[in-house]
Every structure is written in structure tokens, then in C-alpha cells.
Design a protein around this motif. Structure first.
Motif, PDB file in Angstrom:
ATOM      1  N   ALA A   1       0.829  -1.196   0.000  1.00 27.88           N
ATOM      2  CA  ALA A   1       0.000   0.000   0.000  1.00 27.88           C
ATOM      3  C   ALA A   1       0.863   1.246   0.000  1.00 27.88           C
ATOM      4  N   SER A   2       0.411   2.231  -0.735  1.00 23.24           N
ATOM      5  CA  SER A   2       1.019   3.552  -0.695  1.00 23.24           C
ATOM      6  C   SER A   2      -0.078   4.553  -0.364  1.00 23.24           C
ATOM      7  N   GLY A   3       0.169   5.355   0.641  1.00 28.77           N
ATOM      8  CA  GLY A   3      -0.820   6.315   1.083  1.00 28.77           C
ATOM      9  C   GLY A   3      -0.538   6.738   2.506  1.00 28.77           C
ATOM     10  N   ARG A   4      -1.278   7.710   2.951  1.00 23.76           N
ATOM     11  CA  ARG A   4      -0.999   8.290   4.260  1.00 23.76           C
ATOM     12  C   ARG A   4      -1.904   7.767   5.370  1.00 23.76           C
ATOM     13  N   THR A   5      -2.847   6.901   5.061  1.00 20.21           N
ATOM     14  CA  THR A   5      -3.795   6.432   6.060  1.00 20.21           C
ATOM     15  C   THR A   5      -3.773   4.927   6.263  1.00 20.21           C
ATOM     16  N   PHE A   6      -2.728   4.246   5.801  1.00 21.79           N
ATOM     17  CA  PHE A   6      -2.728   2.792   5.836  1.00 21.79           C
ATOM     18  C   PHE A   6      -2.943   2.233   7.237  1.00 21.79           C
TER      19      PHE A   6
ATOM     20  N   ARG B   1      -0.875  -8.078   8.950  1.00 18.71           N
ATOM     21  CA  ARG B   1      -0.377  -6.837   8.368  1.00 18.71           C
ATOM     22  C   ARG B   1       0.873  -6.386   9.086  1.00 18.71           C
ATOM     23  N   ASP B   2       1.676  -5.625   8.376  1.00 18.96           N
ATOM     24  CA  ASP B   2       2.871  -5.010   8.921  1.00 18.96           C
ATOM     25  C   ASP B   2       2.762  -3.531   8.589  1.00 18.96           C
ATOM     26  N   ASN B   3       2.285  -2.757   9.540  1.00 17.49           N
ATOM     27  CA  ASN B   3       2.048  -1.346   9.277  1.00 17.49           C
ATOM     28  C   ASN B   3       3.338  -0.570   9.036  1.00 17.49           C
ATOM     29  N   ALA B   4       4.443  -1.037   9.603  1.00 15.60           N
ATOM     30  CA  ALA B   4       5.721  -0.389   9.369  1.00 15.60           C
ATOM     31  C   ALA B   4       6.145  -0.509   7.909  1.00 15.60           C
ATOM     32  N   LYS B   5       5.675  -1.549   7.237  1.00 19.55           N
ATOM     33  CA  LYS B   5       5.995  -1.774   5.828  1.00 19.55           C
ATOM     34  C   LYS B   5       4.823  -1.490   4.901  1.00 19.55           C
ATOM     35  N   ASN B   6       3.731  -0.998   5.447  1.00 16.96           N
ATOM     36  CA  ASN B   6       2.534  -0.705   4.650  1.00 16.96           C
ATOM     37  C   ASN B   6       2.120  -1.898   3.795  1.00 16.96           C
ATOM     38  N   THR B   7       2.070  -3.064   4.430  1.00 11.96           N
ATOM     39  CA  THR B   7       1.790  -4.298   3.707  1.00 11.96           C
ATOM     40  C   THR B   7       0.809  -5.161   4.477  1.00 11.96           C
ATOM     41  N   VAL B   8      -0.111  -5.773   3.756  1.00 11.63           N
ATOM     42  CA  VAL B   8      -1.020  -6.755   4.323  1.00 11.63           C
ATOM     43  C   VAL B   8      -0.785  -8.077   3.607  1.00 11.63           C
ATOM     44  N   PHE B   9      -0.926  -9.174   4.336  1.00 10.52           N
ATOM     45  CA  PHE B   9      -0.633 -10.498   3.809  1.00 10.52           C
ATOM     46  C   PHE B   9      -1.850 -11.402   3.914  1.00 10.52           C
TER      47      PHE B   9
END
Length: 119
Positions: free
Chosen positions: A24-29, A72-80
Motif C-alpha cells: 500500500a502507498s498512502g498516508r492512512t494505511f 499486516r505489517d504497518n511499518a511496511k505498509n503491507t497486508v498479507f
């Protein structure tokens, strides 16, 4: 507002495992509820899993409960989406989506990644 890109799909056999990622790219992830959906040919889009912004609350569709795990890993803006014990019925295009809050509509969608399960 986020942009979402799925990856990790592929061709596997029944019983195999796959791990999908959604970058994800964005400011509210970190505040977004994230979900995984899938769509098989000729079928409606189906809910697979959801996770709250903090990662503390999850929900799964009945067809995948006990086999799939969302994280999810919010530090990496990624969900699995960890998919285990894959079945033929899991064959679909898998989409990542974002909602503003738990129980809110999903308003942002990725382009999908194909998962094909063969026997």
C-alpha cells in the motif's frame, strides 16, 4: 487514501500453500481496515478476510476459515494473506481492498493477483 498492489499469486497444487502480499502507498494505511476478496470466473466477488487497522481484529469468510490467515505489517505498509491447504475452489483472482474503518465500505481496490489451484 491508498493505492494497492497485490503480488504472490501463482499456480499450485491442492494442499499447497501460498502467501499473498498487498503493498500500500498512502498516508492512512495504519488506520485502514484491509480486506482480501476473490473472484472466480462467472462468480460474484467473495469476501475472504479482513483485518483492522491495528491488526488486533480479524474476520474470515466461511469458505476459508481455518485455512487462511490475514496479517499486516504497518511499518511496511503491507497486508498479507497466508493460504494453506489450498483447494480447487480457491482458484480465483485475489484482490486487496481498503476501508476507512471496520464495517465501512471498501473504497480502494488493487488490480488483483491470479491464484490457480490444480489437482
Amino acid at each position: 487514501q491508498v493505492q494497492l498492489v497485490e503480488s504472490g499469486g501463482g499456480l499450485v497444487e491442492t494442499g499447497d500453500s501460498l502467501r499473498l502480499s498487498c503493498a500500500a502507498s498512502g498516508r492512512t494505511f495504519s488506520t485502514n481496515t484491509m480486506g482480501w476478496f476473490r473472484r472466480a470466473p462467472g462468480k460474484e466477488r467473495e469476501f475472504v478476510a479482513a483485518i483492522s487497522g491495528s491488526g488486533r481484529v480479524t474476520r474470515y469468510g466461511d469458505s476459508v476459515k481455518g485455512r487462511f490467515t490475514i496479517s499486516r505489517d504497518n511499518a511496511k505498509n503491507t497486508v498479507f494473506l497466508q493460504m494453506n491447504s489450498l483447494k480447487l475452489m480457491d482458484t480465483a483472482v485475489y484482490y486487496c481492498a481498503a476501508a476507512a474503518a471496520w464495517n465501512s465500505p471498501y473504497t480502494r481496490w488493487g488490480q488483483g493477483t491470479q491464484v490457480t489451484v490444480s489437482s
